[in-house]
Write a protein that holds these residues in place. Structure first.
Motif, PDB file in Angstrom:
ATOM      1  N   PHE A   1       0.762  -1.024  -0.014  1.00 50.08           N
ATOM      2  CA  PHE A   1      -0.030  -0.047   0.068  1.00 50.08           C
ATOM      3  C   PHE A   1       0.854   1.363   0.130  1.00 50.08           C
ATOM      4  O   PHE A   1       1.812   1.252   0.786  1.00 50.08           O
ATOM      5  N   ASP A   2       0.620   2.213  -0.622  1.00 53.98           N
ATOM      6  CA  ASP A   2       1.211   3.576  -0.750  1.00 53.98           C
ATOM      7  C   ASP A   2       0.897   4.216   0.617  1.00 53.98           C
ATOM      8  O   ASP A   2       1.964   5.154   0.794  1.00 53.98           O
ATOM      9  N   ARG A   3      -0.200   4.237   0.940  1.00 52.81           N
ATOM     10  CA  ARG A   3      -0.463   5.049   2.227  1.00 52.81           C
ATOM     11  C   ARG A   3      -1.665   4.197   2.941  1.00 52.81           C
ATOM     12  O   ARG A   3      -2.500   3.429   2.407  1.00 52.81           O
TER      13      ARG A   3
ATOM     14  N   PHE B   1      -6.805   1.992   3.135  1.00 52.79           N
ATOM     15  CA  PHE B   1      -5.593   1.770   2.340  1.00 52.79           C
ATOM     16  C   PHE B   1      -5.489   2.378   1.015  1.00 52.79           C
ATOM     17  O   PHE B   1      -6.464   1.940   0.172  1.00 52.79           O
ATOM     18  N   GLU B   2      -4.404   3.209   0.464  1.00 49.90           N
ATOM     19  CA  GLU B   2      -4.314   3.452  -0.836  1.00 49.90           C
ATOM     20  C   GLU B   2      -3.246   2.854  -1.615  1.00 49.90           C
ATOM     21  O   GLU B   2      -2.248   2.592  -0.897  1.00 49.90           O
ATOM     22  N   TYR B   3      -3.517   2.791  -2.984  1.00 51.44           N
ATOM     23  CA  TYR B   3      -2.706   2.027  -3.648  1.00 51.44           C
ATOM     24  C   TYR B   3      -2.534   2.348  -5.137  1.00 51.44           C
ATOM     25  O   TYR B   3      -3.712   2.754  -5.506  1.00 51.44           O
ATOM     26  N   GLU B   4      -1.766   2.163  -5.911  1.00 53.15           N
ATOM     27  CA  GLU B   4      -1.587   2.362  -7.319  1.00 53.15           C
ATOM     28  C   GLU B   4      -0.950   1.100  -7.589  1.00 53.15           C
ATOM     29  O   GLU B   4       0.329   0.704  -7.423  1.00 53.15           O
ATOM     30  N   VAL B   5      -1.599   0.385  -8.525  1.00 58.52           N
ATOM     31  CA  VAL B   5      -0.818  -0.977  -9.191  1.00 58.52           C
ATOM     32  C   VAL B   5       0.335  -0.630 -10.108  1.00 58.52           C
ATOM     33  O   VAL B   5       0.177   0.157 -10.767  1.00 58.52           O
ATOM     34  N   ARG B   6       1.342  -1.504  -9.395  1.00 58.91           N
ATOM     35  CA  ARG B   6       2.663  -1.306 -10.243  1.00 58.91           C
ATOM     36  C   ARG B   6       3.063  -2.455 -10.949  1.00 58.91           C
ATOM     37  O   ARG B   6       4.121  -2.456 -11.738  1.00 58.91           O
ATOM     38  N   SER B   7       2.585  -3.467 -10.725  1.00 56.89           N
ATOM     39  CA  SER B   7       2.830  -4.724 -11.547  1.00 56.89           C
ATOM     40  C   SER B   7       1.928  -5.771 -11.562  1.00 56.89           C
ATOM     41  O   SER B   7       0.890  -5.679 -10.620  1.00 56.89           O
ATOM     42  N   GLN B   8       2.134  -6.772 -12.380  1.00 59.12           N
ATOM     43  CA  GLN B   8       1.076  -8.150 -12.425  1.00 59.12           C
ATOM     44  C   GLN B   8       1.102  -8.704 -10.964  1.00 59.12           C
ATOM     45  O   GLN B   8       0.034  -8.857 -10.429  1.00 59.12           O
ATOM     46  N   ALA B   9       2.086  -8.787 -10.459  1.00 58.49           N
ATOM     47  CA  ALA B   9       2.367  -9.380  -9.219  1.00 58.49           C
ATOM     48  C   ALA B   9       1.411  -8.663  -8.030  1.00 58.49           C
ATOM     49  O   ALA B   9       0.853  -9.210  -7.279  1.00 58.49           O
ATOM     50  N   HIS B  10       1.671  -7.293  -8.118  1.00 65.49           N
ATOM     51  CA  HIS B  10       0.776  -6.395  -7.170  1.00 65.49           C
ATOM     52  C   HIS B  10      -0.471  -6.371  -7.572  1.00 65.49           C
ATOM     53  O   HIS B  10      -1.297  -6.520  -6.417  1.00 65.49           O
ATOM     54  N   ARG B  11      -1.006  -6.582  -8.808  1.00 67.17           N
ATOM     55  CA  ARG B  11      -2.496  -6.550  -8.924  1.00 67.17           C
ATOM     56  C   ARG B  11      -3.090  -7.891  -8.546  1.00 67.17           C
ATOM     57  O   ARG B  11      -4.068  -7.897  -7.906  1.00 67.17           O
ATOM     58  N   ASN B  12      -2.259  -9.135  -8.771  1.00 65.93           N
ATOM     59  CA  ASN B  12      -2.682 -10.307  -7.922  1.00 65.93           C
ATOM     60  C   ASN B  12      -2.836 -10.286  -6.710  1.00 65.93           C
ATOM     61  O   ASN B  12      -3.960 -10.912  -6.261  1.00 65.93           O
ATOM     62  N   THR B  13      -1.876  -9.724  -6.016  1.00 63.72           N
ATOM     63  CA  THR B  13      -2.033  -9.659  -4.844  1.00 63.72           C
ATOM     64  C   THR B  13      -3.071  -8.840  -4.149  1.00 63.72           C
ATOM     65  O   THR B  13      -3.805  -9.437  -3.121  1.00 63.72           O
ATOM     66  N   LEU B  14      -3.198  -7.782  -4.623  1.00 63.63           N
ATOM     67  CA  LEU B  14      -4.370  -7.049  -4.410  1.00 63.63           C
ATOM     68  C   LEU B  14      -5.830  -7.498  -4.498  1.00 63.63           C
ATOM     69  O   LEU B  14      -6.629  -7.357  -3.897  1.00 63.63           O
TER      70      LEU B  14
END
Length: 108
Positions: free
Chosen positions: A33-35, A63-76
Motif C-alpha cells: 500500500f502507498d498509504r 489503504f491507498e494504492y496504485e497498481v505497479r505490476s502484475q504481481a501487485h495486481r494479483n496480490t491486491l
C-alpha cells in the motif's frame, strides 16, 4: 509488524489457491500500500463468556494504492476477494490486548 503480518496472510491465501503459474505476494517489490490512514478507533463491550464481558478496541483503516505490476495486481485481488487478515473466534480481525486483569471465579 502490521504490514509484515498482512503479507504473510496474503501469501498463505495465495498458496492455498494453488496457482503457481502467475506472480503473487512473494513477487511484489516494494510496499503493498502507498498509504495507510487510521480512520477511526472506538471501543465496544464484547461478551466473552456467559458471565464475563470485556471492553475491546477496534480500528478502521483506509489503504491507498496504485497498481505497479502484475504481481501487485494479483496480490491486491486476493486481498479484495479473500480479505485481509483472519477472523478470530469472536468474528473480529486482529485483537490487541491493552491491559490484562486476571479472571476471578464466582459461585465456588
Amino acid at each position: 509488524m502490521f504490514v509484515d503480518r498482512v503479507m504473510e496472510n496474503l501469501t498463505g491465501k495465495w498458496e492455498a489457491l494453488g496457482d503457481r503459474s502467475s506472480e503473487g505476494p512473494t513477487d511484489v517489490h516494494g510496499p503493498l500500500f502507498d498509504r495507510k490512514t487510521l480512520q477511526k478507533t472506538y471501543s465496544i463491550p464484547l461478551r466473552v463468556s456467559a458471565d464475563h464481558t470485556q471492553r475491546i478496541v477496534l480500528s478502521k483503516w483506509e489503504f491507498e494504492y496504485e497498481v505497479r505490476s502484475q504481481a501487485h495486481r494479483n496480490t491486491l485481488n486476493v486481498a479484495l476477494g479473500a480479505g485481509i487478515g483472519e477472523r478470530n473466534h469472536f468474528g473480529l480481525g486482529t485483537l490487541s490486548l491493552t491491559s490484562k486483569q486476571e479472571p476471578f471465579l464466582t459461585g465456588v
